[in-house]
Enzyme design. Sequence first.
Site, PDB file in Angstrom:
ATOM      1  N   HIS A   1      60.920 -48.972 -29.647  1.00  0.00           N
ATOM      2  CA  HIS A   1      61.530 -49.765 -28.566  1.00  0.00           C
ATOM      3  C   HIS A   1      61.049 -49.408 -27.165  1.00  0.00           C
ATOM      4  O   HIS A   1      61.384 -50.083 -26.212  1.00  0.00           O
ATOM      5  CB  HIS A   1      63.053 -49.605 -28.581  1.00  0.00           C
TER       6      HIS A   1
HETATM    7  C1  UD1 Z   1      66.962 -48.411 -22.667  1.00  0.00           C
HETATM    8  C2  UD1 Z   1      66.484 -47.164 -21.943  1.00  0.00           C
HETATM    9  C3  UD1 Z   1      65.680 -46.293 -22.886  1.00  0.00           C
HETATM   10  C4  UD1 Z   1      66.501 -45.968 -24.121  1.00  0.00           C
HETATM   11  C5  UD1 Z   1      66.989 -47.272 -24.759  1.00  0.00           C
HETATM   12  C6  UD1 Z   1      67.910 -46.975 -25.902  1.00  0.00           C
HETATM   13  C7  UD1 Z   1      66.106 -47.637 -19.579  1.00  0.00           C
HETATM   14  C8  UD1 Z   1      65.091 -47.777 -18.519  1.00  0.00           C
HETATM   15  N1  UD1 Z   1      65.629 -47.521 -20.822  1.00  0.00           N
HETATM   16  O1  UD1 Z   1      65.806 -49.142 -23.071  1.00  0.00           O
HETATM   17  O2  UD1 Z   1      65.340 -45.074 -22.236  1.00  0.00           O
HETATM   18  O3  UD1 Z   1      65.707 -45.248 -25.009  1.00  0.00           O
HETATM   19  O4  UD1 Z   1      67.723 -48.043 -23.801  1.00  0.00           O
HETATM   20  O5  UD1 Z   1      68.028 -48.063 -26.759  1.00  0.00           O
HETATM   21  O6  UD1 Z   1      67.295 -47.607 -19.304  1.00  0.00           O
HETATM   22  N2  UD1 Z   1      68.453 -56.330 -25.003  1.00  0.00           N
HETATM   23  C9  UD1 Z   1      69.197 -57.231 -25.731  1.00  0.00           C
HETATM   24  N3  UD1 Z   1      70.443 -56.841 -26.124  1.00  0.00           N
HETATM   25  C10 UD1 Z   1      70.978 -55.625 -25.841  1.00  0.00           C
HETATM   26  C11 UD1 Z   1      70.219 -54.725 -25.100  1.00  0.00           C
HETATM   27  C12 UD1 Z   1      68.953 -55.093 -24.692  1.00  0.00           C
HETATM   28  O7  UD1 Z   1      68.770 -58.335 -26.004  1.00  0.00           O
HETATM   29  O8  UD1 Z   1      72.123 -55.350 -26.239  1.00  0.00           O
HETATM   30  C13 UD1 Z   1      67.109 -56.750 -24.570  1.00  0.00           C
HETATM   31  C14 UD1 Z   1      67.136 -57.511 -23.257  1.00  0.00           C
HETATM   32  O9  UD1 Z   1      66.145 -58.497 -23.285  1.00  0.00           O
HETATM   33  C15 UD1 Z   1      66.759 -56.437 -22.241  1.00  0.00           C
HETATM   34  C16 UD1 Z   1      65.762 -55.600 -23.059  1.00  0.00           C
HETATM   35  O10 UD1 Z   1      66.284 -55.594 -24.378  1.00  0.00           O
HETATM   36  O11 UD1 Z   1      66.206 -56.970 -21.086  1.00  0.00           O
HETATM   37  C17 UD1 Z   1      65.614 -54.195 -22.566  1.00  0.00           C
HETATM   38  O12 UD1 Z   1      66.893 -53.575 -22.438  1.00  0.00           O
HETATM   39  P1  UD1 Z   1      67.087 -52.361 -21.428  1.00  0.00           P
HETATM   40  O13 UD1 Z   1      68.488 -51.897 -21.528  1.00  0.00           O
HETATM   41  O14 UD1 Z   1      66.577 -52.709 -20.072  1.00  0.00           O
HETATM   42  O15 UD1 Z   1      66.081 -51.276 -21.953  1.00  0.00           O
HETATM   43  P2  UD1 Z   1      65.908 -50.676 -23.403  1.00  0.00           P
HETATM   44  O16 UD1 Z   1      64.562 -51.074 -23.899  1.00  0.00           O
HETATM   45  O17 UD1 Z   1      67.079 -50.990 -24.245  1.00  0.00           O
HETATM   46  N1  UDP Z   2      70.257 -46.172 -34.060  1.00  0.00           N
HETATM   47  C1  UDP Z   2      71.190 -46.969 -34.697  1.00  0.00           C
HETATM   48  N2  UDP Z   2      70.761 -48.138 -35.271  1.00  0.00           N
HETATM   49  C2  UDP Z   2      69.471 -48.551 -35.237  1.00  0.00           C
HETATM   50  C3  UDP Z   2      68.517 -47.719 -34.570  1.00  0.00           C
HETATM   51  C4  UDP Z   2      68.950 -46.554 -33.982  1.00  0.00           C
HETATM   52  O1  UDP Z   2      72.367 -46.616 -34.753  1.00  0.00           O
HETATM   53  O2  UDP Z   2      69.166 -49.631 -35.765  1.00  0.00           O
HETATM   54  C5  UDP Z   2      70.711 -44.911 -33.442  1.00  0.00           C
HETATM   55  C6  UDP Z   2      69.935 -43.701 -33.885  1.00  0.00           C
HETATM   56  O3  UDP Z   2      70.500 -43.135 -35.061  1.00  0.00           O
HETATM   57  C7  UDP Z   2      70.041 -42.764 -32.680  1.00  0.00           C
HETATM   58  C8  UDP Z   2      70.172 -43.721 -31.515  1.00  0.00           C
HETATM   59  O4  UDP Z   2      70.462 -45.000 -32.054  1.00  0.00           O
HETATM   60  O5  UDP Z   2      71.209 -41.963 -32.727  1.00  0.00           O
HETATM   61  C9  UDP Z   2      68.884 -43.725 -30.766  1.00  0.00           C
HETATM   62  O6  UDP Z   2      68.884 -44.738 -29.827  1.00  0.00           O
HETATM   63  P1  UDP Z   2      67.563 -45.396 -29.301  1.00  0.00           P
HETATM   64  O7  UDP Z   2      66.464 -45.188 -30.261  1.00  0.00           O
HETATM   65  O8  UDP Z   2      67.919 -46.786 -28.948  1.00  0.00           O
HETATM   66  O9  UDP Z   2      67.309 -44.621 -27.936  1.00  0.00           O
HETATM   67  P2  UDP Z   2      66.690 -43.207 -27.534  1.00  0.00           P
HETATM   68  O10 UDP Z   2      67.289 -42.151 -28.378  1.00  0.00           O
HETATM   69  O11 UDP Z   2      65.206 -43.309 -27.663  1.00  0.00           O
HETATM   70  O12 UDP Z   2      67.058 -43.102 -26.085  1.00  0.00           O
END
Ligand code: UD1
Ligand code: UDP
Length: 350
Positions: free
Chosen positions: A201
């Site tokens: 992601h």
């Molecule tokens: C964010 C964090 C990242 C973390 C990740 C965990 C930042 C800069 N990045 O990345 O460090 O590892 O969360 O998952 O904060 N979206 C949906 N539904 C949701 C959430 C997101 O559709 O519930 C889509 C939207 O198009 C959004 C995009 O994902 O614009 C990115 O979401 P965003 O929260 O900005 O960053 P993550 O990639 O989730």
């Molecule tokens: N996770 C989850 N469902 C999924 C993928 C990840 O519950 O389909 C959990 C995973 O076990 C971990 C957390 O989400 O505890 C990690 O989040 P993510 O990878 O989004 O972010 P990061 O840790 O890189 O910030």
Amino acid sequence: MIKAALVIGARPQFIKAAPLIIEMGRFLETVMIHTGQHYDFMMSENFFEELDLPAPDYHLNLESRTPGKLTGEMIAGLECVYDFEKPDFVMVAGDTNSTLAGAVSAAQRGLRIFHVEAGVRSKDQKLPEQINRVVTDSISDCFFCPAPSAVENLKTEGKVKNVYDTGDIIYDSLRLIEKQIPDKPPIPVELPGSFALMTLHRAEAVDNIEHLKSILSSMKSSPLPIIFPAHPRTAKMIDYFNLGEEIPGNVLMFDPVGYADLLSLLRLSEFVVTDSGGVQREAVYLNKPVFVPRPETEWVDFEKLKRVRVIGYDFDFADLEPETADFGEELSYLLRPSAKKMIEILKSLF
Ligand code: UD1
Ligand code: UDP
């Protein structure tokens, strides 16, 4: 009673909040604020149900916006909550935009900041997570470091006061949910007898068409089918770049799953390919080989012990030998609960 404001907003923060809330509840009045950064049911509400988290006291309901707009509006919303609730300190965890907003708004209001997962660093200064970590640590008052390397990183930056090597909060979360992990997770595809698990992601991988294409096509060389619960960002970018056809036939992609189901998939897998910080550590704690399709990992303590292997965006499984060695003495010091320790330290500072 000391009053805490706990700022959460993204999937890993709901997971990290669960053990923190339990320990905080013993000694602190806690106001929990959800920024709304993650908002799909399976990226947010599901974790409150699974982990029995109380409903947030405040929900900023911001949802999808550009990073600047989202962070700015989070700061404005959090400022209102702090002004009304008057917490004694603010606790933030990890490295997301919600972490950054929680810390910046607290600093602007003169509130003390406690950072869970402080001191974690990348080599690439431009990564959004790195920016969030560095800024948050630059204004934090107390640093809960997940591993010795994080303490060292802070020392290099001249920070030694209120720096604690507490251990990794993800280890506590894993222990908390362990009994709920199903033997066979309900997923939308038939589970192969033997498979690898992939999650992906990070913006550096999925917002860059070359990197994303390269990772997807590298998966072709996997000796096993790949189970791939895809983050919404990744699913959207695959559509945006029109890469649906590039997903190899051995990759079974579907929507994100719940926490216990993800851990079940991890436990049943032969090995893991992930750019997730949380999943890397969970793989280590569940004794699975883990490959990171990035140029580096922040989890260098595990990399040094060869538990986490960095493989870049372009790789061939034929060249990789999964490490399967059992945990040795050298790793056992990293396997320790941290939430209780954090809250005890916190209490001692008031
Ligand atoms: C964010 C964090 C990242 C973390 C990740 C965990 C930042 C800069 N990045 O990345 O460090 O590892 O969360 O998952 O904060 N979206 C949906 N539904 C949701 C959430 C997101 O559709 O519930 C889509 C939207 O198009 C959004 C995009 O994902 O614009 C990115 O979401 P965003 O929260 O900005 O960053 P993550 O990639 O989730
Ligand atoms: N996770 C989850 N469902 C999924 C993928 C990840 O519950 O389909 C959990 C995973 O076990 C971990 C957390 O989400 O505890 C990690 O989040 P993510 O990878 O989004 O972010 P990061 O840790 O890189 O910030």
